[in-house]
Design an enzyme around this catalytic site. Structure first.
Site, PDB file in Angstrom:
ATOM      1  N   LYS A 109     -46.962 -38.268  22.991  1.00  0.00           N
ATOM      2  CA  LYS A 109     -47.646 -37.301  22.113  1.00  0.00           C
ATOM      3  C   LYS A 109     -48.886 -36.700  22.777  1.00  0.00           C
ATOM      4  CE  LYS A 109     -48.262 -40.263  18.720  1.00  0.00           C
ATOM      5  NZ  LYS A 109     -47.497 -41.412  19.222  1.00  0.00           N
ATOM      6  N   ASN A 132     -54.457 -36.771  15.979  1.00  0.00           N
ATOM      7  CA  ASN A 132     -54.518 -38.144  16.464  1.00  0.00           C
ATOM      8  C   ASN A 132     -55.191 -38.237  17.834  1.00  0.00           C
ATOM      9  OD1 ASN A 132     -53.621 -40.803  15.784  1.00  0.00           O
ATOM     10  ND2 ASN A 132     -52.160 -40.671  17.446  1.00  0.00           N
ATOM     11  N   HIS A 179     -44.724 -49.932  15.691  1.00  0.00           N
ATOM     12  CA  HIS A 179     -45.483 -50.068  14.435  1.00  0.00           C
ATOM     13  C   HIS A 179     -44.626 -50.560  13.271  1.00  0.00           C
ATOM     14  CE1 HIS A 179     -48.595 -47.926  16.522  1.00  0.00           C
ATOM     15  NE2 HIS A 179     -47.861 -46.845  16.627  1.00  0.00           N
TER      16      HIS A 179
HETATM   17  P1  ADP Z   1     -48.764 -41.288  22.819  1.00  0.00           P
HETATM   18  O1  ADP Z   1     -49.876 -40.361  22.491  1.00  0.00           O
HETATM   19  O2  ADP Z   1     -47.498 -40.984  22.045  1.00  0.00           O
HETATM   20  O3  ADP Z   1     -49.120 -42.739  22.873  1.00  0.00           O
HETATM   21  P2  ADP Z   1     -49.147 -40.778  25.685  1.00  0.00           P
HETATM   22  O4  ADP Z   1     -48.943 -39.412  26.255  1.00  0.00           O
HETATM   23  O5  ADP Z   1     -50.540 -41.238  25.437  1.00  0.00           O
HETATM   24  O6  ADP Z   1     -48.311 -40.874  24.336  1.00  0.00           O
HETATM   25  O7  ADP Z   1     -48.392 -41.847  26.590  1.00  0.00           O
HETATM   26  C1  ADP Z   1     -48.321 -43.225  26.182  1.00  0.00           C
HETATM   27  C2  ADP Z   1     -47.565 -44.068  27.209  1.00  0.00           C
HETATM   28  O8  ADP Z   1     -46.191 -43.716  27.209  1.00  0.00           O
HETATM   29  C3  ADP Z   1     -48.054 -43.863  28.644  1.00  0.00           C
HETATM   30  O9  ADP Z   1     -47.966 -45.098  29.316  1.00  0.00           O
HETATM   31  C4  ADP Z   1     -47.084 -42.855  29.205  1.00  0.00           C
HETATM   32  O10 ADP Z   1     -46.966 -42.975  30.608  1.00  0.00           O
HETATM   33  C5  ADP Z   1     -45.774 -43.185  28.472  1.00  0.00           C
HETATM   34  N1  ADP Z   1     -45.004 -41.971  28.149  1.00  0.00           N
HETATM   35  C6  ADP Z   1     -45.444 -40.684  28.160  1.00  0.00           C
HETATM   36  N2  ADP Z   1     -44.461 -39.836  27.791  1.00  0.00           N
HETATM   37  C7  ADP Z   1     -43.375 -40.593  27.509  1.00  0.00           C
HETATM   38  C8  ADP Z   1     -42.036 -40.286  27.056  1.00  0.00           C
HETATM   39  N3  ADP Z   1     -41.634 -39.026  26.816  1.00  0.00           N
HETATM   40  N4  ADP Z   1     -41.187 -41.354  26.870  1.00  0.00           N
HETATM   41  C9  ADP Z   1     -41.592 -42.615  27.107  1.00  0.00           C
HETATM   42  N5  ADP Z   1     -42.808 -42.966  27.549  1.00  0.00           N
HETATM   43  C10 ADP Z   1     -43.714 -41.968  27.738  1.00  0.00           C
END
Ligand code: ADP
Length: 444
Positions: A109, A132, A179
Site C-alpha cells: 500500500k 494510513n 490482522h
Molecule cells: P503496506 O503499506 O501495505 O504495509 P509497504 O509498501 O509498506 O506496504 O510494504 C510492506 C512490506 O511488503 C515491505 O517489506 C515490502 O517490501 C513488501 N511488499 C511491497 N509490495 C508488496 C507486494 N505487492 N506484495 C507483497 N509484498 C510486498
C-alpha cells in the site's frame, strides 16, 4: 455539525485531527482514550481511563480512530442506542473536495500510494497524499479543492466503518491473511477490503490484481468499471501487464497496447514491486496521466524508506534495508528479489509465524542467516539444517558478522519476518539502527 454532541474515541494523530475538525464546525466535542492523555485540546472535553465512556448515552455521533476495534462492547451498546459510529476516514470523506484515488491491500500500500502520488503530482495535477500513510485524511480536507486528486492509503481497519466513502478510482493490490486477530476470520477481512468499492457506480474505476484470487472475486460484486493488472499473465482484457519485458496498458477491450515503460527502467527491486508499478500505471492512466509522463515519474522514483531500500555498497557488498518486512510473506518477496549470495538477518518479536515456509528459498539463495531478538531460538529450530545459522542476538552483531563473511558481489539483507517491539520502538527505528551500523562499516 453545529451543536451536535460528538465523541471522538482514540487520541492518536487521527483522533486529535478529528476532534479539531469537529470543533471548528461547531460540534460539542468530547474526546476519550483508555490511556492517559496529558495534553489539552482547547474546547474539547477529554475523558481517559475509567471515565472514558462517561455520558456515552448523550452522544449523537461517535467517531473512532483506526486503532479502536468496532466490536468494543461500549461501541456495540452505542449502536444499539441508535448512535452512529463512524471512522475518521469516513468523516473526512464527507467533507473532502475533489476526487479520491484509494489504495488498499495486505502488502504494498505505502509503496504504491507514494508512487501514484508522485506520478500525479509530476504530471501537474493538484495532488495530496494521505490516509494510513501518515497525514490523516482529516488533515487533507482544509487544503482540498474541487480539482484536487486525493491519493489515499486505506487500511482494512479504516474500511471497517466506511459507509459513504466513495473513491472515483479504487485499487485492491492483494489480499493475503493478515490482522485476523482483529477481523475474526479471513472472510470478514476480505469483506472489509471490499468496502472500498461499495459506493462506486458505473462512472468509477476499480483496479484489481488478476493474479490474486481473493481480489479477483471483487469483480463480480462491483458496479464500477473493472481494470486489471497482472505481473504473470500474457494479457488482461483491459489494464496493465508485461509484454516482451515492457509494461503496457490497454484502455479498453480489443484496443491496441500502449507501451508505458520497459521493466529495466523500474528502479525498485523485486517482482512484487513490478506488481506495485503495474497497479500504479493502471490507476494513473485512469486518472488521465499520459504514458510518457508515467514513464518519467517511475524512472525517478526511489524506494520508500525501510521497503527493500538500498542503503550502501561497502567493499563490493550491497546492503538492503527491508525492516518493514514484518511477516514471512514480505521476507519471501525480499529474498526472491536477489538471485543468490544473500546474508539474511532474521528475527525480532514472533507473531506465531511459520518460518519453515522460508526453507526452500533460503536453501536456494541464502548463504548465512543471522538471527536476532526473541524469535531467534524458534527460527533456529525451524530452519535447522536449511542453511548456516549464526546466533547474532543483536542487529549490530549481525551486521558486523555479515560484513566479515560477505564476499564482493554478495548481499546483506535485513528482512526480519518479525515485529520489532522486543528490541526497538518500531520497524522504522530498527531500520535506522541497521542503516547506522552500515554507515559505521563505511568509515572503517
Ligand atoms: P503496506 O503499506 O501495505 O504495509 P509497504 O509498501 O509498506 O506496504 O510494504 C510492506 C512490506 O511488503 C515491505 O517489506 C515490502 O517490501 C513488501 N511488499 C511491497 N509490495 C508488496 C507486494 N505487492 N506484495 C507483497 N509484498 C510486498
Amino acid at each position: 455539525m453545529q451543536n451536535k454532541r460528538v465523541l471522538v474515541v482514540g487520541l492518536g494523530k487521527s483522533g486529535i485531527a478529528a476532534a479539531r475538525f469537529l470543533l471548528e464546525r461547531g460540534a460539542v466535542v468530547t474526546a476519550c482514550d483508555a490511556k492517559d492523555f496529558s495534553e489539552q485540546i482547547p474546547g474539547v472535553k477529554i475523558q481517559t481511563g475509567a471515565a472514558q465512556w462517561d455520558g456515552l448515552e448523550q452522544q449523537e455521533l461517535i467517531v473512532i480512530s483506526p486503532g479502536v476495534p468496532v466490536q468494543t462492547p461500549e461501541l456495540e451498546r452505542a449502536r444499539g442506542l441508535g448512535i452512529p459510529v463512524i471512522g475518521e476516514v469516513e468523516l473526512a470523506s464527507r467533507y473532502l473536495l475533489g476526487k479520491a484515488l484509494a489504495i488498499t491491500g495486505s502488502n504494498g500500500k505505502t509503496t504504491t500510494t507514494t508512487l501514484v502520488g508522485k506520478i500525479l503530482a509530476d504530471a501537474g495535477l493538484t495532488t495530496q497524499v494521505g490516509g494510513n500513510i501518515g497525514t490523516p485524511v482529516m488533515e487533507l480536507v482544509a487544503t482540498s479543492t474541487p480539482e484536487t486528486w486525493n491519493v489515499l492509503e486505506i487500511s482494512s481497519f479504516q474500511l471497517e466503518t466506511a459507509v459513504e466513502f466513495h473513491p472515483q478510482i479504487a485499487v485492491i493490490l492483494n489480499i493475503t491473511p493478515d490482522h485476523l486477530d482483529r477481523h475474526g476470520s479471513f472472510e470478514q477481512y476480505v469483506r472489509e477490503k471490499e468496502k472500498i468499492f461499495a459506493r462506486q457506480d458505473a462512472n468509477d474505476f476499480l483496479v484489481l490484481n488478476a493474479d490474486d484470487k481473493n481480489t479477483q472475486m471483487a469483480a463480480g460484486k462491483t458496479k464500477s468499471q473493472v481494470f486489471w493488472f497482472s505481473g504473470a499473465r500474457p494479457q488482461v482484457k483491459r489494464g496493465a501487464f508485461v509484454h516482451q519485458n515492457v509494461i503496457v496498458f490497454v484502455p479498453q477491450e480489443g484496443a491496441a497496447m500502449e507501451p508505458v515503460l520497459p521493466l529495466v527502467e523500474i528502479p525498485l527491486k523485486g517482482a512484487h514491486n513490478v506488481e506495485n508499478v503495474l497497479a500504479a500505471v493502471c490507476a494513473a492512466r485512469l486518472a488521465g496521466v499520459s504514458a510518457e509522463s508515467i514513464r518519467e515519474s517511475v524512472k525517478s522514483f526511489e524506494a520508500v524508506e525501510h521497503r527493500l531500500q538500498f542503503v550502501a555498497a561497502v567493499r563490493g557488498v550491497d546492503y538492503y534495508n527491508d525492516s518493514k518486512a514484518t511477516n514471512v510473506d514480505a521476507t519471501m518477496k525480499a529474498v526472491a528479489s536477489f538471485a543468490g549470495g544473500i546474508h539474511l538477518i532474521l528475527g525480532g518479536k514472533d507473531k506465531d509465524s511459520d518460518y519453515t515456509l522460508l526453507a526452500d528459498l533460503l536453501r536456494e539463495r541464502v548463504k548465512v542467516v543471522y538471527t536476532i531478538g526473541s524469535a531467534a531460538e524458534k527460527i533456529g529450530r525451524e530452519l535447522a539444517g536449511v542453511t548456516k545459522i549464526v546466533e547474532a542476538e543483536t542487529l549490530a552483531n549481525a551486521v558486523r558478522s555479515a560484513a566479515e563473511a560477505a564476499q564482493p558481489g554478495e548481499i546483506v539483507l535485513l528482512a526480519p519476518a518479525c515485529a520489532s517491539f522486543d528490541q526497538f520502538e518500531n520497524y522504522g527505528h530498527r531500520g535506522r539502527v541497521f542503516m547506522e551500523c552500515v554507515k559505521g562499516l563505511e568509515v572503517q
